[in-house]
Design a protein around this motif. Structure first.
Motif, PDB file in Angstrom:
ATOM      1  N   LYS A 107       0.697  -1.237   0.053  1.00 57.65           N
ATOM      2  CA  LYS A 107      -0.010   0.006   0.034  1.00 57.65           C
ATOM      3  C   LYS A 107       1.067   1.279   0.030  1.00 57.65           C
ATOM      4  O   LYS A 107       1.761   1.233   0.786  1.00 57.65           O
ATOM      5  CB  LYS A 107      -1.032  -0.048   1.251  1.00 57.65           C
ATOM      6  N   THR A 109       0.846   5.771  -1.105  1.00 63.28           N
ATOM      7  CA  THR A 109       0.170   6.829  -1.334  1.00 63.28           C
ATOM      8  C   THR A 109       0.640   7.648  -2.100  1.00 63.28           C
ATOM      9  O   THR A 109       1.958   7.675  -2.490  1.00 63.28           O
ATOM     10  CB  THR A 109      -0.258   7.734  -0.193  1.00 63.28           C
ATOM     11  N   LYS A 161      -7.393   1.467  -5.864  1.00 66.62           N
ATOM     12  CA  LYS A 161      -6.873   2.942  -5.470  1.00 66.62           C
ATOM     13  C   LYS A 161      -8.295   3.592  -4.657  1.00 66.62           C
ATOM     14  O   LYS A 161      -9.317   3.287  -5.112  1.00 66.62           O
ATOM     15  CB  LYS A 161      -6.283   3.661  -6.520  1.00 66.62           C
ATOM     16  N   THR A 176      -4.509   6.755  -2.805  1.00 67.20           N
ATOM     17  CA  THR A 176      -3.992   5.649  -2.006  1.00 67.20           C
ATOM     18  C   THR A 176      -3.878   4.330  -2.842  1.00 67.20           C
ATOM     19  O   THR A 176      -5.148   3.833  -3.244  1.00 67.20           O
ATOM     20  CB  THR A 176      -4.690   5.062  -0.587  1.00 67.20           C
ATOM     21  N   GLU A 310       6.244   8.696   1.516  1.00 61.49           N
ATOM     22  CA  GLU A 310       4.701   9.478   1.755  1.00 61.49           C
ATOM     23  C   GLU A 310       5.081  10.735   2.139  1.00 61.49           C
ATOM     24  O   GLU A 310       4.258  11.485   1.623  1.00 61.49           O
ATOM     25  CB  GLU A 310       3.993   8.593   2.710  1.00 61.49           C
TER      26      GLU A 310
END
Length: 354
Positions: A107, A109, A161, A176, A310
């Motif tokens: 995961k 972002t 996403k 994300t 991130e």
DNA sequence: CACATTTGACCTGC
DNA sequence: GCAGGTCAAATGTG
């Protein structure tokens, strides 16, 4: 997905186990090379997928074996090789695994900013997404949009996403990503795919060497409702909407020079999806360039690409905006071909496992 | 008609 | 119990 007879499963099991071993070996080798977090995450996912596939294959193998032992009736060659029981087991397993996957999926972002100068860049990331939900988030002014890969049903691509407009900055979208796109890989491997009917969809089927790394030509034009809503709320007062009204986006450090007109053509829902703006007559010359989503940059870039954290996105955005030619990872197809192919000595041969 | 979005219901984890 | 995430029927569009 072809169920296959038990000897198929044995072969599959053998190949999967081999793949798992090779992945472990790769993992060990990579340890010395200090891979970035996403690279590690990817590897973990590959291993997780392999383990899952092994477990499924074993389960199917067992079920097939017991069914064959207990059921003396001849099995039709034309029918599904999977028994009703195994099908049920398969579905239950699938459901559980899906839940588990959501946890283990990599995961990361990204952010997309509306800079308002002309071209829509960034929010379209080279993949086709289909919106499957929208939810009001507690404490957030704007709803969150949920998107999954258009090819989820056809090839089982689990990439998703979430797109959410920032509270503080209405020009900013938090994106994300979850899960890697396996659609291109599976298309490449010749997985049975529901034949696309529209011409644009065929753009996904490019040369195998390109397909692994290069976004399909059928680039999605809509990360979508959010942009369009934004267009309605903000852009309409800020831009003149001529024949090709455009909005300018950047996604993290990525610039998508390809323009996406934000006119009514992209506001309506349905209608067979998005005709590719990149092969349309209005396509700019810049559309020969692509940038990669973060996962691609860090995972396939062999470490040559900056790993985007991130926390660094804000800076990256401004950097990309102010100095796109030197700092942004804007790359063309040739670059990606050169840098993003699998290492020839890479022991893992995906063709054997899918 | 095919494929998209919308949206309320449902599921899951904390 | 609540919030986030997903499903699926309804609906829209070309």
């Amino acid at each position: 997905m072809e169920g296959g007879s038990s000897w198929d499963l044995s072969l599959l099991l053998s190949l999967l186990s081999q793949g798992e071993q090779q992945t472990r070996q790769l993992e060990a080798n990579l340890e010395a090379a200090s891979p970035d977090e996403h690279c590690k995450s990817l590897l973990q996912q590959i291993r997780s997928n392999l383990e899952e596939a092994i477990s499924m294959a074993k389960m199917m193998d067992n079920t097939a074996g017991t069914a064959a032992a207990s059921d003396s009736s001849p099995r039709s060659n034309s029918g599904s090789p999977r028994s009703e029981n195994s099908d049920r087991v398969f579905k239950e397993h699938e459901r559980r695994e899906l839940c588990r996957k959501r946890k283990t999926m990599p995961k990361w972002t990204s952010q997309a900013r509306v800079s308002g100068s002309g071209a829509a860049e960034g929010l379209e990331d080279g993949y086709s997404w289909r919106k499957y939900g929208q939810k009001e988030i507690l404490g957030a002014k704007h709803p969150r949009g949920y998107y999954r890969c258009t090819h989820r049903n056809s090839v089982g691509c689990l990439a998703t996403k979430q797109v959410q407009r920032s509270d503080k900055d209405p020009w900013l979208f938090d994106i994300t990503y979850r899960g890697e796109h396996t659609c291109l890989q599976k298309l490449l491997q010749g997985a049975p795919v529901a034949a696309p009917k529209d011409e644009d969809s065929h753009q996904n089927l490019m040369h195998p060497t390109q397909q692994q790394q290069q976004p399909p030509m059928c680039l999605e034009a809509k990360p979508q409702a959010e942009i369009l809503e934004l267009q309605n709320q903000v852009l309409s007062s800020s831009f003149s909407f001529g024949s090709t009204p455009l909005a300018d986006f950047t996604l993290g450090s990525q610039l998508f020079p390809a323009t996406v007109p934000l006119d009514d053509n992209f506001m309506g829902s349905g209608g067979g999806g998005f005709s590719s703006p990149f092969i349309s007559p209005t396509t700019t010359t810049d559309s020969n360039y692509f940038t990669l989503p973060p996962f691609q940059m860090s995972s396939y870039g062999g470490g040559s690409m900056p790993n985007i954290s991130e926390s660094g996105f804000t800076e990256i955005i401004s950097a990309a905006t102010s100095n796109s030619t030197t700092n942004s990872p804007r790359v063309n197809a040739a670059f990606m071909m050169d840098h993003l192919e699998f290492d020839p000595v890479f022991p893992f041969d995906p063709a054997k496992f899918f």
